[in-house]
Design a protein around this motif. Sequence first.
Motif, PDB file in Angstrom:
ATOM      1  N   PRO A  50      12.024   5.671   1.099  1.00  0.00           N
ATOM      2  CA  PRO A  50      12.894   4.961   1.870  1.00  0.00           C
ATOM      3  C   PRO A  50      11.396   4.239   3.087  1.00  0.00           C
ATOM      4  O   PRO A  50      11.829   3.972   3.762  1.00  0.00           O
ATOM      5  CB  PRO A  50      12.164   6.926   2.788  1.00  0.00           C
ATOM      6  N   GLY A  51      10.178   4.335   3.088  1.00  0.00           N
ATOM      7  CA  GLY A  51       9.045   3.755   3.993  1.00  0.00           C
ATOM      8  C   GLY A  51       9.038   2.073   3.376  1.00  0.00           C
ATOM      9  O   GLY A  51       8.865   1.525   3.891  1.00  0.00           O
ATOM     10  N   ARG A  52       9.438   1.962   2.099  1.00  0.00           N
ATOM     11  CA  ARG A  52       9.087   0.737   1.515  1.00  0.00           C
ATOM     12  C   ARG A  52      11.008   0.512   2.178  1.00  0.00           C
ATOM     13  O   ARG A  52      11.155  -1.290   2.072  1.00  0.00           O
ATOM     14  CB  ARG A  52       9.672   0.261  -0.032  1.00  0.00           C
ATOM     15  N   MET A  53      11.556   1.207   2.500  1.00  0.00           N
ATOM     16  CA  MET A  53      12.911   0.919   2.520  1.00  0.00           C
ATOM     17  C   MET A  53      12.699   0.978   4.282  1.00  0.00           C
ATOM     18  O   MET A  53      14.442   1.256   4.744  1.00  0.00           O
ATOM     19  CB  MET A  53      14.329   0.718   1.705  1.00  0.00           C
ATOM     20  N   SER A  84       0.843  -1.988   0.166  1.00  0.00           N
ATOM     21  CA  SER A  84       0.097  -0.475   0.208  1.00  0.00           C
ATOM     22  C   SER A  84       0.957   0.567  -0.066  1.00  0.00           C
ATOM     23  O   SER A  84       1.768   1.336   1.022  1.00  0.00           O
ATOM     24  CB  SER A  84      -1.068   0.516   1.222  1.00  0.00           C
ATOM     25  N   VAL A  85       0.316   1.876  -1.289  1.00  0.00           N
ATOM     26  CA  VAL A  85       1.393   3.220  -1.225  1.00  0.00           C
ATOM     27  C   VAL A  85       1.360   4.155   0.307  1.00  0.00           C
ATOM     28  O   VAL A  85       2.312   4.783   0.266  1.00  0.00           O
ATOM     29  CB  VAL A  85       0.701   4.443  -2.460  1.00  0.00           C
ATOM     30  N   VAL A  86      -0.055   4.255   0.723  1.00  0.00           N
ATOM     31  CA  VAL A  86       0.247   5.081   1.819  1.00  0.00           C
ATOM     32  C   VAL A  86       0.807   4.618   2.831  1.00  0.00           C
ATOM     33  O   VAL A  86       1.041   5.759   3.302  1.00  0.00           O
ATOM     34  CB  VAL A  86      -1.747   5.643   2.595  1.00  0.00           C
ATOM     35  N   LEU A  87       0.879   3.357   3.616  1.00  0.00           N
ATOM     36  CA  LEU A  87       1.570   2.116   4.373  1.00  0.00           C
ATOM     37  C   LEU A  87       2.902   3.202   4.528  1.00  0.00           C
ATOM     38  O   LEU A  87       3.796   3.405   4.813  1.00  0.00           O
ATOM     39  CB  LEU A  87       1.163   1.047   4.523  1.00  0.00           C
ATOM     40  N   ASP A  88       3.934   2.844   2.939  1.00  0.00           N
ATOM     41  CA  ASP A  88       4.940   3.326   2.565  1.00  0.00           C
ATOM     42  C   ASP A  88       5.707   4.393   3.245  1.00  0.00           C
ATOM     43  O   ASP A  88       6.077   4.862   3.700  1.00  0.00           O
ATOM     44  CB  ASP A  88       5.124   3.101   1.368  1.00  0.00           C
ATOM     45  N   ALA A  89       4.497   5.531   2.920  1.00  0.00           N
ATOM     46  CA  ALA A  89       4.326   6.841   2.982  1.00  0.00           C
ATOM     47  C   ALA A  89       4.473   7.403   4.549  1.00  0.00           C
ATOM     48  O   ALA A  89       5.478   8.199   4.662  1.00  0.00           O
ATOM     49  CB  ALA A  89       3.455   7.423   2.194  1.00  0.00           C
ATOM     50  N   LEU A  90       3.878   6.470   5.123  1.00  0.00           N
ATOM     51  CA  LEU A  90       3.309   6.965   6.043  1.00  0.00           C
ATOM     52  C   LEU A  90       4.767   6.138   7.361  1.00  0.00           C
ATOM     53  O   LEU A  90       5.159   6.485   7.911  1.00  0.00           O
ATOM     54  CB  LEU A  90       2.595   6.610   7.072  1.00  0.00           C
TER      55      LEU A  90
END
Length: 425
Positions: free
Chosen positions: A331-334, A16-22
Amino acid sequence: MPPAEQLNPVSPRERSVVLDALRGLALLGICLANFPEFSLYTFQSPEVVSAMPTAGIDRVVRFLQYVFIDGKFYSLFSLLFGIGFSIIMAHSMEKGRNGLAVFYRRMGLLALLGLLHLMLLWSGDILLLYALAGMLLPLFRNVPDRKLLAVAAVLVFCPVLMDILKVLPGLRLDLAASVEGAVQYFNGRSGITEDNFSRWLVDGEHYSDVLKFTLSGAFIRIQELLESNRVFKVLALFLLGLYVGRKGIYANLKIHRELLKKVCRYGFLAGLPLSFLYAAHALHLLGGGPVAGACLYAVSVIPLSLAYASVFCLWFLRRRQAPLFRALAAPGRMALTNYIGQSVLGIVLFYGIGFRLGARMGLAQVELTAAAVFLFQVLFSHAWLKFCLFGPLEWGWRMLTYGKRLPLFRKPLLLRGGKAAPFHK
C-alpha cells in the motif's frame, strides 16, 4: 541540456522498501485519524455521543487517539513526502535545467489532484497543501544542513508565535477570519445549518448533496488550516525530509543506527508524556488556551512521530524479512491511490449515497472499520502490484509529468515452449 526522452521517473527497482513500508504505516494512521470525520462521529453533539451504546469505551479510545494517533501520522506522511520530494528533485536536477521544470510540473499536477479531491470528494484533503508547500523546496536545495535544520525548528514553533499574535491586545491577528464569510455564504446557499450539519451527508440521497457540503467544506478546510497554522508545520517536516533524503539516511540505516537510536530514545522520552498532556488539553481536561495547545502540539506530536519512524527503521534493520514490512510496503507503493481510495471508501460506507452507516457508529466501531478498510487496501495493493508496476493514480501522475506513455503492466517472462511464467516482482 538532455533530450526530453532522458527525463524519466524513478524506476520501481530504485525504490526503498523501508520508505514504502513507512508510507504504508502512515496510511494506516491517517485512516484511523480521518475515519471519525468520514463516519460523522466528530460532528455529533455531546448528547448524541453520550447516548451511544459504546460511549464508555469511546471516551477511552478518544483519549488514546489523541495520545498516539492525532497529528502523528500526518506528520510522518509529511516527512515521507519531504523525502520523496528530495528524491524527485535530485533525480530531476541530475537531468539538467529541464529537471526543475519537471519537478514543478509534478507539483502542479499534484495540486490539481488535491483541488479535485477537496472539491469533489472530501474537505479534509492535504494534497493541495503538500503540493503548494512542496513548490518551496527548491528554494532550500543549496541551504547547508545546519541552517536547514535550524529553519525547520523555527517553523515548528511558528504556530505558537502566530497564536500569541492572535491574543495580543490591540493586534489580534487572525488570518482565518477572512474565510468565515465564504463559509456562511455557501452554507446559506445550500441550506446547511447548525441543526442539519451533523447529518447532512448521511441524509443526502444524491451526489449533488455531497457536492454542496464539500463546496462549503473546502472553505471550512482553508479556515481550519489557517487557524492551525498548518503550512508552517508541513514545511518544517518537508525540510526535515529534505535533510533525510539529502543525507541518504533511509538508504544507509546501518550506518545511521546510532542516530536512529538517539532520535528514538529522545523522541519517546519527550513525545510520549507530553502527548498525554496534549490529549488532556485537547479534551478540556486541563486548563489553558490555544497558545498552550500550540506549544503542547509542537513539543509532543513531532517528537513522537520521529520516534515512530526511528523505531520502525531499527526494527527493519533487525527483521527486514518480517511479513509486516512486505505487507505495509505494497500500500505504501500506491500511497496516492490509497489515500484517495480511503475517501472513496469512506463515502461508500458512511454517506447517504452509499450504505448510510454515518452517525450510527461509536468511535471504537469506527476505528475497527478503519482498520478493516486498510486491511482491504493491503490485499488490493498486493493483488494490483502482482500485475502492475505502479498504482493507477501514480501511473497517470507520472505519465502527465513526463509527457510520455509509460508501461503499466509487468511483462511476463517466457519459459521454454513459449509459455508465460508468472509476472516478475
